[in-house]
Design a protein around this motif. Structure first.
Motif, PDB file in Angstrom:
ATOM      1  N   GLY A 168       0.015  15.095  20.464  1.00 31.15           N
ATOM      2  CA  GLY A 168      -0.819  14.616  19.442  1.00 31.15           C
ATOM      3  C   GLY A 168      -0.518  13.373  18.900  1.00 31.15           C
ATOM      4  O   GLY A 168       0.722  12.658  18.945  1.00 31.15           O
ATOM      5  N   PHE A 169      -1.229  13.095  17.946  1.00 30.44           N
ATOM      6  CA  PHE A 169      -0.844  11.760  17.089  1.00 30.44           C
ATOM      7  C   PHE A 169      -0.462  11.948  15.708  1.00 30.44           C
ATOM      8  O   PHE A 169      -1.130  12.785  15.134  1.00 30.44           O
ATOM      9  N   ALA A 170       0.660  11.211  15.164  1.00 31.34           N
ATOM     10  CA  ALA A 170       1.113  11.355  13.916  1.00 31.34           C
ATOM     11  C   ALA A 170       0.446  10.493  13.078  1.00 31.34           C
ATOM     12  O   ALA A 170       0.163   9.290  13.500  1.00 31.34           O
ATOM     13  N   PRO A 171       0.211  10.621  11.719  1.00 26.71           N
ATOM     14  CA  PRO A 171      -0.391   9.662  10.923  1.00 26.71           C
ATOM     15  C   PRO A 171       0.314   8.528  10.636  1.00 26.71           C
ATOM     16  O   PRO A 171       1.745   8.560  10.462  1.00 26.71           O
ATOM     17  N   VAL A 172      -0.146   7.257  10.657  1.00 26.03           N
ATOM     18  CA  VAL A 172       0.577   6.042  10.516  1.00 26.03           C
ATOM     19  C   VAL A 172      -0.149   5.158   9.280  1.00 26.03           C
ATOM     20  O   VAL A 172      -1.404   4.961   9.417  1.00 26.03           O
ATOM     21  N   ARG A 173       0.808   4.395   8.331  1.00 28.90           N
ATOM     22  CA  ARG A 173       0.063   3.413   7.814  1.00 28.90           C
ATOM     23  C   ARG A 173       0.775   2.102   8.041  1.00 28.90           C
ATOM     24  O   ARG A 173       1.852   1.886   8.339  1.00 28.90           O
ATOM     25  N   TRP A 174       0.012   1.048   8.092  1.00 31.86           N
ATOM     26  CA  TRP A 174       0.361  -0.367   8.496  1.00 31.86           C
ATOM     27  C   TRP A 174       0.056  -1.190   7.089  1.00 31.86           C
ATOM     28  O   TRP A 174      -0.994  -1.372   6.406  1.00 31.86           O
ATOM     29  N   ASP A 175       0.986  -1.971   6.931  1.00 28.60           N
ATOM     30  CA  ASP A 175       0.996  -3.092   5.886  1.00 28.60           C
ATOM     31  C   ASP A 175       0.358  -4.220   6.824  1.00 28.60           C
ATOM     32  O   ASP A 175       1.184  -5.034   7.365  1.00 28.60           O
ATOM     33  N   LEU A 176      -0.736  -4.670   6.257  1.00 30.41           N
ATOM     34  CA  LEU A 176      -1.261  -5.844   7.044  1.00 30.41           C
ATOM     35  C   LEU A 176      -0.812  -7.247   6.654  1.00 30.41           C
ATOM     36  O   LEU A 176      -0.969  -8.318   7.363  1.00 30.41           O
ATOM     37  N   ARG A 177      -0.026  -7.338   5.388  1.00 28.29           N
ATOM     38  CA  ARG A 177       0.515  -8.305   5.209  1.00 28.29           C
ATOM     39  C   ARG A 177       1.958  -8.751   5.931  1.00 28.29           C
ATOM     40  O   ARG A 177       2.181  -9.832   6.077  1.00 28.29           O
ATOM     41  N   THR A 178       2.590  -7.702   6.010  1.00 29.45           N
ATOM     42  CA  THR A 178       3.867  -7.780   6.517  1.00 29.45           C
ATOM     43  C   THR A 178       4.233  -7.528   7.892  1.00 29.45           C
ATOM     44  O   THR A 178       5.268  -7.685   8.808  1.00 29.45           O
ATOM     45  N   GLY A 179       3.206  -6.624   8.273  1.00 31.45           N
ATOM     46  CA  GLY A 179       3.268  -5.754   9.736  1.00 31.45           C
ATOM     47  C   GLY A 179       4.043  -4.490   9.570  1.00 31.45           C
ATOM     48  O   GLY A 179       4.246  -3.851  10.765  1.00 31.45           O
ATOM     49  N   ALA A 180       4.748  -4.077   8.568  1.00 24.31           N
ATOM     50  CA  ALA A 180       5.543  -2.796   8.450  1.00 24.31           C
ATOM     51  C   ALA A 180       4.752  -1.592   8.710  1.00 24.31           C
ATOM     52  O   ALA A 180       3.757  -1.506   8.432  1.00 24.31           O
ATOM     53  N   THR A 181       5.373  -0.914   9.389  1.00 23.56           N
ATOM     54  CA  THR A 181       4.584   0.440   9.692  1.00 23.56           C
ATOM     55  C   THR A 181       5.665   1.600   9.044  1.00 23.56           C
ATOM     56  O   THR A 181       6.780   1.606   8.943  1.00 23.56           O
ATOM     57  N   THR A 182       4.726   2.590   8.563  1.00 24.26           N
ATOM     58  CA  THR A 182       5.350   3.888   7.936  1.00 24.26           C
ATOM     59  C   THR A 182       4.800   5.036   8.333  1.00 24.26           C
ATOM     60  O   THR A 182       3.331   5.252   8.414  1.00 24.26           O
ATOM     61  N   MET A 183       5.501   5.973   9.023  1.00 23.77           N
ATOM     62  CA  MET A 183       5.064   7.339   9.570  1.00 23.77           C
ATOM     63  C   MET A 183       4.605   8.169   8.359  1.00 23.77           C
ATOM     64  O   MET A 183       5.657   8.279   7.307  1.00 23.77           O
ATOM     65  N   LEU A 184       3.875   8.841   8.217  1.00 28.33           N
ATOM     66  CA  LEU A 184       3.459   9.614   7.027  1.00 28.33           C
ATOM     67  C   LEU A 184       3.454  11.071   7.128  1.00 28.33           C
ATOM     68  O   LEU A 184       3.667  11.594   8.403  1.00 28.33           O
ATOM     69  N   ASP A 185       3.601  12.042   6.429  1.00 29.70           N
ATOM     70  CA  ASP A 185       3.880  13.461   6.250  1.00 29.70           C
ATOM     71  C   ASP A 185       2.910  14.000   7.105  1.00 29.70           C
ATOM     72  O   ASP A 185       1.662  13.863   6.657  1.00 29.70           O
ATOM     73  N   PRO A 186       3.147  14.389   8.218  1.00 31.33           N
ATOM     74  CA  PRO A 186       1.889  15.083   9.185  1.00 31.33           C
ATOM     75  C   PRO A 186       1.195  16.183   8.666  1.00 31.33           C
ATOM     76  O   PRO A 186       0.034  16.598   9.189  1.00 31.33           O
ATOM     77  N   THR A 187       1.682  16.862   7.626  1.00 33.34           N
ATOM     78  CA  THR A 187       1.142  18.047   7.265  1.00 33.34           C
ATOM     79  C   THR A 187      -0.040  17.858   6.354  1.00 33.34           C
ATOM     80  O   THR A 187      -0.741  18.656   5.957  1.00 33.34           O
ATOM     81  N   ALA A 188      -0.212  16.589   5.866  1.00 28.42           N
ATOM     82  CA  ALA A 188      -1.388  16.016   5.236  1.00 28.42           C
ATOM     83  C   ALA A 188      -2.533  16.007   6.203  1.00 28.42           C
ATOM     84  O   ALA A 188      -3.763  15.891   5.744  1.00 28.42           O
ATOM     85  N   GLY A 189      -2.506  16.216   7.606  1.00 31.00           N
ATOM     86  CA  GLY A 189      -3.607  16.293   8.438  1.00 31.00           C
ATOM     87  C   GLY A 189      -3.980  14.923   8.792  1.00 31.00           C
ATOM     88  O   GLY A 189      -3.224  14.052   8.576  1.00 31.00           O
ATOM     89  N   SER A 190      -5.169  14.825   9.391  1.00 29.21           N
ATOM     90  CA  SER A 190      -5.519  13.398  10.061  1.00 29.21           C
ATOM     91  C   SER A 190      -5.913  12.443   8.810  1.00 29.21           C
ATOM     92  O   SER A 190      -6.415  12.881   7.652  1.00 29.21           O
ATOM     93  N   VAL A 191      -5.448  11.257   8.726  1.00 27.34           N
ATOM     94  CA  VAL A 191      -5.837  10.314   7.942  1.00 27.34           C
ATOM     95  C   VAL A 191      -7.481   9.890   7.659  1.00 27.34           C
ATOM     96  O   VAL A 191      -7.914   9.524   8.659  1.00 27.34           O
ATOM     97  N   GLU A 192      -7.892   9.823   6.476  1.00 26.10           N
ATOM     98  CA  GLU A 192      -9.241   9.742   6.275  1.00 26.10           C
ATOM     99  C   GLU A 192      -9.607   8.637   5.629  1.00 26.10           C
ATOM    100  O   GLU A 192     -10.722   7.826   5.640  1.00 26.10           O
ATOM    101  N   GLY A 193      -8.549   7.943   4.742  1.00 28.54           N
ATOM    102  CA  GLY A 193      -8.752   6.482   3.903  1.00 28.54           C
ATOM    103  C   GLY A 193      -7.572   5.997   3.362  1.00 28.54           C
ATOM    104  O   GLY A 193      -6.710   6.712   3.247  1.00 28.54           O
ATOM    105  N   VAL A 194      -7.743   4.947   2.828  1.00 26.22           N
ATOM    106  CA  VAL A 194      -6.521   4.247   2.147  1.00 26.22           C
ATOM    107  C   VAL A 194      -7.095   3.379   1.082  1.00 26.22           C
ATOM    108  O   VAL A 194      -8.213   2.911   1.273  1.00 26.22           O
ATOM    109  N   THR A 195      -6.384   3.366  -0.149  1.00 28.85           N
ATOM    110  CA  THR A 195      -6.902   2.480  -1.214  1.00 28.85           C
ATOM    111  C   THR A 195      -6.004   1.280  -1.175  1.00 28.85           C
ATOM    112  O   THR A 195      -5.144   0.947  -0.337  1.00 28.85           O
ATOM    113  N   PRO A 196      -6.377   0.116  -1.832  1.00 32.56           N
ATOM    114  CA  PRO A 196      -5.821  -1.162  -1.981  1.00 32.56           C
ATOM    115  C   PRO A 196      -4.559  -0.959  -2.400  1.00 32.56           C
ATOM    116  O   PRO A 196      -3.466  -1.977  -2.274  1.00 32.56           O
TER     117      PRO A 196
END
Length: 335
Positions: free
Chosen positions: A251-279
């Motif tokens: 399956g697929f693990a949740p990820v967050r991208w920093d659009l300014r730097t290109g950095a990626t962060t793997m998130l805690d998979p127990t949170a389930g599928s990612v539905e949104g993000v704030t500024p």
């Protein structure tokens, strides 16, 4: 039937059927500290028995969703709009699924009319169909920004591919085909007009990549080192979220991208599928909020068997639903 028809039922849970992402989760552990995180049931109009909140605008003032009621022994759906403590039911044949709402109260969503997918917009008290290119067999909206630009995708049955569509706010009644990647789907549009989504790098490729298209035409691919495929499900400000993984494996693990730097962060998979993000980079999972490396489960009453989050506002307000044998719309604050 082409691949993207599988995505029509829930565009927020992108690739759920195709890529094996988790769906709604059971209520979170009771032992986690949630003293500042509170649930507030949203009211239902008289006669509406069930409902779910599916979208919230960035300010947290407008909430939109779908409700169900029985009329002459038949279940029918209505569009639900909340502002403050008041709820309004709108009778429309388009009331099948809400995708987004902006700070001006413009709501967008998807419906099936005579077995054909039809995107729509609700503005100034009136729901209207969005025009669809004649070259597509069906189209879906997936996002709206502050000025009213709408994005989505269309299914081209002749090629079994998808194309990115944009409905510009400054040209009502128009739709544009956006040239990005082969078999591409848009999933979010930022306030400056930047569009994000996922697609194949080349025709025939088996894996997917996330992408970001700036208003000046610059295209950036969003990937995760060590993972074959990646997709973007939501974006806001300088952040995008989605998933990355290897097709057909775990399956697929949740990820967050920093659009300014290109950095990626793997998130805690127990949170389930990612539905949104704030500024601020706060990420909403299917049953929990991920903030500064800490996971806070969304609380619920003891009689709730399951819950699901759908969207998050810039101030952290979360909307979704709880299930006590019937679906009830809900809002969470302080999480």
């Amino acid at each position: 039937m082409i691949r993207h028809r599988a995505l029509a039922g829930a565009t927020v849970g992108l690739l759920a059927a195709v890529l094996g992402l988790p769906g709604a989760a059971l209520a979170g552990p009771r032992g986690t500290d949630t003293r500042l995180c509170a649930i507030h049931p949203l009211p239902l109009p008289t006669g509406v028995a069930l409902g779910r909140a599916q979208a919230v605008d960035p300010t947290g003032r407008f909430v939109a969703g779908i409700g169900s009621r029985v009329v002459d022994g038949v279940w029918e759906q209505v569009l639900l709009l909340w502002r403050g403590g008041r709820v309004t039911a709108v009778d429309t044949a388009l009331a099948e699924g809400v995708v987004g709402v902006n700070a001006s109260g413009v709501v967008v969503g998807n419906a099936f009319i005579t077995a054909r997918p039809q995107p729509w917009r609700y503005q100034d008290g009136r729901p209207t169909d969005l025009v669809v290119p004649g070259s597509v067999s069906g189209a879906w909206v997936t996002g709206i920004n502050g000025r009213g630009d709408i994005v989505g995708f269309g299914a081209v049955e002749a090629t079994e591919n998808a194309i990115v569509l944009r409905w510009p706010a400054d040209r009502p009644g128009a739709v544009e085909v956006v040239d990005v990647l082969p078999d591409a789907t848009a999933t979010a549009v930022l306030d400056d007009g930047t569009i994000l989504g996922y697609g194949r790098e080349s025709l025939g490729a088996s894996s997917y990549v996330g992408w970001m298209l700036r208003p000046d035409g610059r295209l950036t691919l969003l990937t995760m080192p060590g993972r074959r495929s990646a997709y973007v499900s939501a974006a806001r400000g300088g952040w995008a979220v989605g998933g990355a993984g290897d097709d057909g494996e775990e399956g697929f693990a949740p990820v967050r991208w920093d659009l300014r730097t290109g950095a990626t962060t793997m998130l805690d998979p127990t949170a389930g599928s990612v539905e949104g993000v704030t500024p601020d980079g706060v990420v909403l999972g299917s049953w929990a909020v991920w903030r500064d490396g800490r996971l806070t489960p969304l609380p619920s009453a003891d009689d709730v068997s399951s819950l699901g989050s759908e969207a998050i506002a810039d101030n952290g307000t979360v909307v979704g639903w709880t299930n006590t044998g019937r679906l009830t719309p809900a809002r969470w604050t302080g999480c």
